[in-house]
Design a protein around this motif. Structure first.
Motif, PDB file in Angstrom:
ATOM      1  N   GLY A   1      84.588  43.964  19.444  1.00 33.64           N
ATOM      2  CA  GLY A   1      83.321  44.277  19.675  1.00 33.64           C
ATOM      3  C   GLY A   1      82.940  43.008  20.545  1.00 33.64           C
ATOM      4  N   GLN A   2      81.448  43.023  20.729  1.00 32.06           N
ATOM      5  CA  GLN A   2      81.099  42.043  21.693  1.00 32.06           C
ATOM      6  C   GLN A   2      81.354  40.511  21.151  1.00 32.06           C
ATOM      7  OE1 GLN A   2      76.625  41.309  23.452  1.00 32.06           O
ATOM      8  NE2 GLN A   2      76.758  40.439  21.466  1.00 32.06           N
ATOM      9  N   ASP A   3      80.894  40.328  20.195  1.00 27.53           N
ATOM     10  CA  ASP A   3      81.209  38.809  19.580  1.00 27.53           C
ATOM     11  C   ASP A   3      82.554  38.428  19.288  1.00 27.53           C
ATOM     12  OD1 ASP A   3      78.421  39.168  19.566  1.00 27.53           O
ATOM     13  OD2 ASP A   3      77.927  38.540  17.330  1.00 27.53           O
ATOM     14  N   GLY A   4      83.418  39.249  18.669  1.00 31.64           N
ATOM     15  CA  GLY A   4      84.686  39.086  18.350  1.00 31.64           C
ATOM     16  C   GLY A   4      85.369  38.758  19.737  1.00 31.64           C
TER      17      GLY A   4
ATOM     18  N   LEU B   1      91.747  42.005  13.586  1.00 32.69           N
ATOM     19  CA  LEU B   1      91.760  43.150  12.729  1.00 32.69           C
ATOM     20  C   LEU B   1      91.207  44.456  13.413  1.00 32.69           C
ATOM     21  CD1 LEU B   1      92.472  43.850   9.249  1.00 32.69           C
ATOM     22  CD2 LEU B   1      90.013  44.379   9.544  1.00 32.69           C
TER      23      LEU B   1
ATOM     24  N   ARG C   1      90.830  48.736  13.453  1.00 31.78           N
ATOM     25  CA  ARG C   1      91.143  49.920  12.840  1.00 31.78           C
ATOM     26  C   ARG C   1      91.710  51.000  13.470  1.00 31.78           C
ATOM     27  NH1 ARG C   1      84.898  52.378  12.415  1.00 31.78           N
ATOM     28  NH2 ARG C   1      83.988  51.666  14.483  1.00 31.78           N
TER      29      ARG C   1
ATOM     30  N   GLY D   1      93.923  47.606  10.308  1.00 31.00           N
ATOM     31  CA  GLY D   1      93.247  47.564   8.922  1.00 31.00           C
ATOM     32  C   GLY D   1      91.867  47.812   9.134  1.00 31.00           C
TER      33      GLY D   1
ATOM     34  N   LEU E   1      87.724  47.653   7.011  1.00 32.93           N
ATOM     35  CA  LEU E   1      87.066  47.071   5.958  1.00 32.93           C
ATOM     36  C   LEU E   1      86.730  48.023   4.801  1.00 32.93           C
ATOM     37  CD1 LEU E   1      83.886  45.629   7.908  1.00 32.93           C
ATOM     38  CD2 LEU E   1      85.735  44.521   6.926  1.00 32.93           C
ATOM     39  N   LEU E   2      87.148  49.564   4.974  1.00 34.33           N
ATOM     40  CA  LEU E   2      87.190  50.208   3.819  1.00 34.33           C
ATOM     41  C   LEU E   2      88.312  50.236   2.876  1.00 34.33           C
ATOM     42  CD1 LEU E   2      85.841  53.616   5.586  1.00 34.33           C
ATOM     43  CD2 LEU E   2      84.455  51.555   4.434  1.00 34.33           C
TER      44      LEU E   2
ATOM     45  N   SER F   1      72.308  38.838   9.763  1.00 33.05           N
ATOM     46  CA  SER F   1      71.507  38.982  10.925  1.00 33.05           C
ATOM     47  C   SER F   1      70.072  38.884  10.560  1.00 33.05           C
ATOM     48  CB  SER F   1      71.560  40.557  11.008  1.00 33.05           C
ATOM     49  OG  SER F   1      70.712  40.991  12.054  1.00 33.05           O
TER      50      SER F   1
ATOM     51  N   LYS G   1      73.022  43.973   5.147  1.00 33.51           N
ATOM     52  CA  LYS G   1      73.350  42.776   5.625  1.00 33.51           C
ATOM     53  C   LYS G   1      72.653  41.878   4.489  1.00 33.51           C
ATOM     54  CE  LYS G   1      75.522  42.520   9.707  1.00 33.51           C
ATOM     55  NZ  LYS G   1      76.901  42.018   9.761  1.00 33.51           N
TER      56      LYS G   1
ATOM     57  N   LEU H   1      72.186  35.276  12.664  1.00 34.10           N
ATOM     58  CA  LEU H   1      72.055  35.219  13.788  1.00 34.10           C
ATOM     59  C   LEU H   1      70.941  36.233  14.489  1.00 34.10           C
ATOM     60  CD1 LEU H   1      74.265  33.379  13.853  1.00 34.10           C
ATOM     61  CD2 LEU H   1      75.632  34.758  15.587  1.00 34.10           C
TER      62      LEU H   1
ATOM     63  N   HIS I   1      71.862  38.599  20.066  1.00 33.74           N
ATOM     64  CA  HIS I   1      72.403  38.178  21.189  1.00 33.74           C
ATOM     65  C   HIS I   1      73.345  39.155  22.021  1.00 33.74           C
ATOM     66  CE1 HIS I   1      74.510  37.621  17.313  1.00 33.74           C
ATOM     67  NE2 HIS I   1      75.478  37.910  18.204  1.00 33.74           N
ATOM     68  N   GLU I   2      73.210  38.904  23.424  1.00 32.03           N
ATOM     69  CA  GLU I   2      73.753  39.860  24.183  1.00 32.03           C
ATOM     70  C   GLU I   2      74.500  39.457  25.378  1.00 32.03           C
ATOM     71  OE1 GLU I   2      71.692  42.797  23.362  1.00 32.03           O
ATOM     72  OE2 GLU I   2      70.786  41.730  21.853  1.00 32.03           O
TER      73      GLU I   2
ATOM     74  N   ARG J   1      77.865  43.787  25.790  1.00 27.63           N
ATOM     75  CA  ARG J   1      77.118  44.486  24.694  1.00 27.63           C
ATOM     76  C   ARG J   1      77.526  45.907  24.654  1.00 27.63           C
ATOM     77  NH1 ARG J   1      74.649  43.959  19.946  1.00 27.63           N
ATOM     78  NH2 ARG J   1      72.355  43.350  20.054  1.00 27.63           N
TER      79      ARG J   1
HETATM   80  P1  NAP Z   1      79.835  45.407  17.956  1.00 31.17           P
HETATM   81  O1  NAP Z   1      79.919  45.006  19.327  1.00 31.17           O
HETATM   82  O2  NAP Z   1      79.185  46.600  17.419  1.00 31.17           O
HETATM   83  O3  NAP Z   1      81.149  45.190  16.959  1.00 31.17           O
HETATM   84  C1  NAP Z   1      81.479  45.739  16.115  1.00 31.17           C
HETATM   85  C2  NAP Z   1      82.964  45.569  15.539  1.00 31.17           C
HETATM   86  O4  NAP Z   1      83.275  46.169  14.350  1.00 31.17           O
HETATM   87  C3  NAP Z   1      83.940  46.342  16.469  1.00 31.17           C
HETATM   88  O5  NAP Z   1      85.011  45.697  16.768  1.00 31.17           O
HETATM   89  C4  NAP Z   1      84.364  47.743  15.580  1.00 31.17           C
HETATM   90  O6  NAP Z   1      85.558  48.070  15.932  1.00 31.17           O
HETATM   91  C5  NAP Z   1      84.442  46.868  14.035  1.00 31.17           C
HETATM   92  N1  NAP Z   1      84.370  47.649  13.023  1.00 31.17           N
HETATM   93  C6  NAP Z   1      83.342  48.681  12.475  1.00 31.17           C
HETATM   94  N2  NAP Z   1      83.670  49.047  11.427  1.00 31.17           N
HETATM   95  C7  NAP Z   1      84.981  48.771  11.387  1.00 31.17           C
HETATM   96  C8  NAP Z   1      85.659  49.028   9.940  1.00 31.17           C
HETATM   97  N3  NAP Z   1      85.430  49.954   9.124  1.00 31.17           N
HETATM   98  N4  NAP Z   1      86.653  48.403  10.067  1.00 31.17           N
HETATM   99  C9  NAP Z   1      87.245  47.413  10.702  1.00 31.17           C
HETATM  100  N5  NAP Z   1      86.494  46.938  11.920  1.00 31.17           N
HETATM  101  C10 NAP Z   1      85.301  47.657  12.309  1.00 31.17           C
HETATM  102  O7  NAP Z   1      79.243  44.135  17.162  1.00 31.17           O
HETATM  103  P2  NAP Z   1      78.556  42.744  17.461  1.00 31.17           P
HETATM  104  O8  NAP Z   1      77.399  42.656  18.443  1.00 31.17           O
HETATM  105  O9  NAP Z   1      79.775  42.063  18.207  1.00 31.17           O
HETATM  106  O10 NAP Z   1      78.284  41.927  16.442  1.00 31.17           O
HETATM  107  C11 NAP Z   1      79.345  41.402  15.493  1.00 31.17           C
HETATM  108  C12 NAP Z   1      78.538  41.138  13.985  1.00 31.17           C
HETATM  109  O11 NAP Z   1      77.248  40.501  14.115  1.00 31.17           O
HETATM  110  C13 NAP Z   1      78.339  42.447  13.441  1.00 31.17           C
HETATM  111  O12 NAP Z   1      78.657  42.476  11.921  1.00 31.17           O
HETATM  112  C14 NAP Z   1      76.718  42.502  13.400  1.00 31.17           C
HETATM  113  O13 NAP Z   1      76.344  43.347  12.643  1.00 31.17           O
HETATM  114  C15 NAP Z   1      76.366  41.144  13.432  1.00 31.17           C
HETATM  115  N6  NAP Z   1      75.262  40.654  14.213  1.00 31.17           N
HETATM  116  C16 NAP Z   1      75.176  41.050  15.617  1.00 31.17           C
HETATM  117  C17 NAP Z   1      74.020  40.643  16.428  1.00 31.17           C
HETATM  118  C18 NAP Z   1      73.617  40.911  17.786  1.00 31.17           C
HETATM  119  O14 NAP Z   1      72.743  40.615  18.112  1.00 31.17           O
HETATM  120  N7  NAP Z   1      74.788  41.141  18.214  1.00 31.17           N
HETATM  121  C19 NAP Z   1      73.104  39.697  15.632  1.00 31.17           C
HETATM  122  C20 NAP Z   1      73.097  39.587  14.399  1.00 31.17           C
HETATM  123  C21 NAP Z   1      74.404  40.143  13.501  1.00 31.17           C
HETATM  124  P3  NAP Z   1      85.886  49.444  16.877  1.00 31.17           P
HETATM  125  O15 NAP Z   1      85.924  48.814  18.325  1.00 31.17           O
HETATM  126  O16 NAP Z   1      87.100  50.123  16.245  1.00 31.17           O
HETATM  127  O17 NAP Z   1      84.407  50.153  16.520  1.00 31.17           O
END
Ligand code: NAP
Ligand code: G4F
Length: 323
Positions: free
Chosen positions: A11-14, A31, A33, A55, A57-58, A123, A151, A174, A177-178, A182
Motif C-alpha cells: 500500500g501507500q504507507d507500507g 506480509l 496476501r 499471509g 490478516l484473516l 485513523s 478502527k 493519523l 496523508h497522501e 495513493r
Molecule cells: P492502502 O494503500 O489501502 O494499503 C492497504 C494495504 O493493506 C495494502 O497493502 C493491502 O494489500 C493490504 N491488505 C488489505 N487487506 C489485507 C489482508 N486481509 N491481509 C493482508 N494485507 C491486506 O492504505 P494506506 O493509505 O497505505 O494506509 C495504511 C494504513 O493506515 C491502513 O490501515 C489505513 O486504514 C490507515 N490509515 C490511512 C490513512 C491515510 O490517509 N492514508 C489515515 C489514517 C489511517 P493489497 O495490495 O493486496 O490490496
C-alpha cells in the motif's frame, strides 16, 4: 541489525515505511496476501531489498508464521480495508480485516514473542462527527462509517493488549496523508490523475461528490517517520499525527488545476453529490499534533501546496510516459 515486519507493504504507507526502515539498515519483511496477479507496483523499486512473506490478516496461523520467519523486533500493522466508502458496501469484511485483523496480529505477537514492539494504524476517521476542534488524543470518538467503527475497535484492542499483557503497543491516530502512490479511488489522487489527463487532452472532465468536506492533508512520506519514532520511545503511547491545517476538496481541486496553468477549473468539474454520497459523512477534520511534536520531536516537512504540486507532477509524468 533490527528486523521489522510490515503488513500492508504494497500500500501507500507500507512502501514509504519500507524505504525509511531500509535507510535505517533494518531487515525489512512484508506480509502480502495471495493474489492471482501480484500488486507490487509501489515496491517495485525496492523489490530486491525486502523479503515478502505470504499471509493474510484473516488467517491467524499465517500471522504467527510471519512473525517466526521474520524474527521481527518491530511489527507495523498497516494492512486494512482502507477505503471508507467501500466499508458500507462490505461492512463485515471491513470488520474482519480492519478490526479483528488487529486482534489476530496482537495474539500472534503475544504467543510468539511478546517483546515485539507493535504499531497500529489508527485513523482520524475515528473522530468522525467531531466533538472538539482541533482533534487530539483525548478527543471523544464518534465514528461515522463501518471503517471508522472498525478502527475504533483496532485502537482499543491495541490499548487493551498494552494494559493486559504489558505489550509495547502504540497507536498512531493519523490524519489523511497522501502521495503520488495513493490509490486512485481516494479523492486527492482521483483529482490529480484527472487534472493531469485533462491538461494533456486525454480526459474531458472530473466527476466528484461534494466539494465541501475539509480534511487535514499531509504527505505520507512525512507520516511514516512518526510511526517509526513511536516505536523508539521508552514507553508505548498513542499519538495524533496531523499538519494542523485543513482544506476543502474544492481548495484541493483549485490548486491542482492551477498547477497545470488552468484557472477556470469550474468548467471541467461536475459535482454529482447523489452518486458519491456516503450514508454518513465526515465534514470537518483538523488535528492537533502537539503531543507528537513535544515527545517524538516530529513535525511535518511538506506543505499542502507542495503536496498537491508533487502529486499533479507525478501524474503528469506518468501520463506523458504512457503511449
Ligand atoms: P492502502 O494503500 O489501502 O494499503 C492497504 C494495504 O493493506 C495494502 O497493502 C493491502 O494489500 C493490504 N491488505 C488489505 N487487506 C489485507 C489482508 N486481509 N491481509 C493482508 N494485507 C491486506 O492504505 P494506506 O493509505 O497505505 O494506509 C495504511 C494504513 O493506515 C491502513 O490501515 C489505513 O486504514 C490507515 N490509515 C490511512 C490513512 C491515510 O490517509 N492514508 C489515515 C489514517 C489511517 P493489497 O495490495 O493486496 O490490496
Ligand atoms: O479521499 P477520501 O475517500 O478519504 P477519507 O474518507 O477521508 O478516508 C481517508 O482518510 C482517513 C483518515 O481520516 C483514512 F483513515 C482512510 O483510510 C482514508 O485514507 O474522501 C475524502 C473526502 C470525503 O469527505 C469524501 O466524501 O472527499 C469527499 N469526496 C468528494 N468527492 C470524495 C469524492 N471522495 C472520493 N473518494 N471520491 C470522490 O469522488
Amino acid at each position: 541489525m533490527k528486523s521489522a515486519l510490515i503488513t500492508g507493504i504494497t500500500g501507500q504507507d507500507g512502501s514509504y515505511l519500507a524505504e525509511l526502515l531500509l535507510s535505517k539498515n533494518y531487515k525489512v519483511y512484508g506480509l502480502v496476501r495471495r493474489l492471482s496477479t501480484p500488486n507490487t507496483g509501489n515496491i517495485r523499486h525496492i523489490y530486491d531489498k525486502v523479503e515478502l512473506i505470504s499471509g493474510d490478516l484473516l488467517d491467524q496461523g499465517s500471522l504467527q508464521d510471519a512473525i517466526r520467519i521474520s524474527e521481527a523486533d518491530e511489527v507495523y500493522n498497516l494492512a486494512a480495508q482502507s477505503f471508507v466508502k467501500a466499508s458500507w458496501e462490505q461492512p463485515v469484511l471491513t470488520g474482519e480485516f480492519t478490526a479483528l485483523g488487529v486482534t489476530r496480529m496482537l495474539e500472534a505477537i503475544r504467543i510468539v514473542n511478546p517483546k515485539i514492539r507493535f504499531y497500529q494504524a489508527s485513523s482520524s476517521e475515528m473522530f468522525g462527527k467531531v466533538t472538539e476542534t482541533p482533534q487530539k488524543e483525548t478527543t471523544r470518538f464518534h465514528p461515522r462509517s463501518p471503517y471508522g467503527v472498525a478502527k475504533v475497535y483496532g485502537h482499543y484492542i491495541t490499548l487493551n493488549y498494552r494494559e493486559s499483557y504489558n505489550l509495547f503497543a502504540c497507536s498512531g491516530i493519523l490524519f489523511n496523508h497522501e502521495s503520488p502512490r495513493r490509490g486512485i479511488e481516494f479523492v486527492t489522487r482521483k483529482i490529480t490523475h484527472a487534472v493531469a489527463r485533462i491538461s494533456l487532452g486525454k480526459q474531458k472532465n472530473l466527476e466528484l461528490g461534494s466539494l465541501e468536506p475539509k480534511r487535514d492533508w499531509g504527505f505520507a512520506g512525512d507520516y511514516v517517520e512518526a510511526m517509526w519514532l513511536m516505536l523508539q520511545q521508552e514507553k508505548p503511547d498513542d499519538y495524533v499525527i496531523a499538519t494542523g491545517e485543513n482544506h476543502s476538496v474544492k481548495e484541493f481541486v483549485e490548486l491542482a488545476f492551477k498547477t497545470v496553468g488552468i484557472d477556470d477549473w469550474e468548467k471541467y468539474v461536475v459535482s454529482n453529490k447523489s452518486k458519491y454520497m456516503r450514508p454518513a459523512e465526515v465534514d470537518y477534520l483538523i488535528g492537533d499534533a502537539s503531543k507528537a511534536e513535544k515527545v517524538l520531536g516530529w513535525k511535518k516537512k511538506t506543505s499542502f501546496k507542495q503536496l498537491v504540486e508533487m502529486m499533479v507532477r507525478a501524474d503528469l509524468e506518468r501520463e506523458k510516459s504512457k503511449k
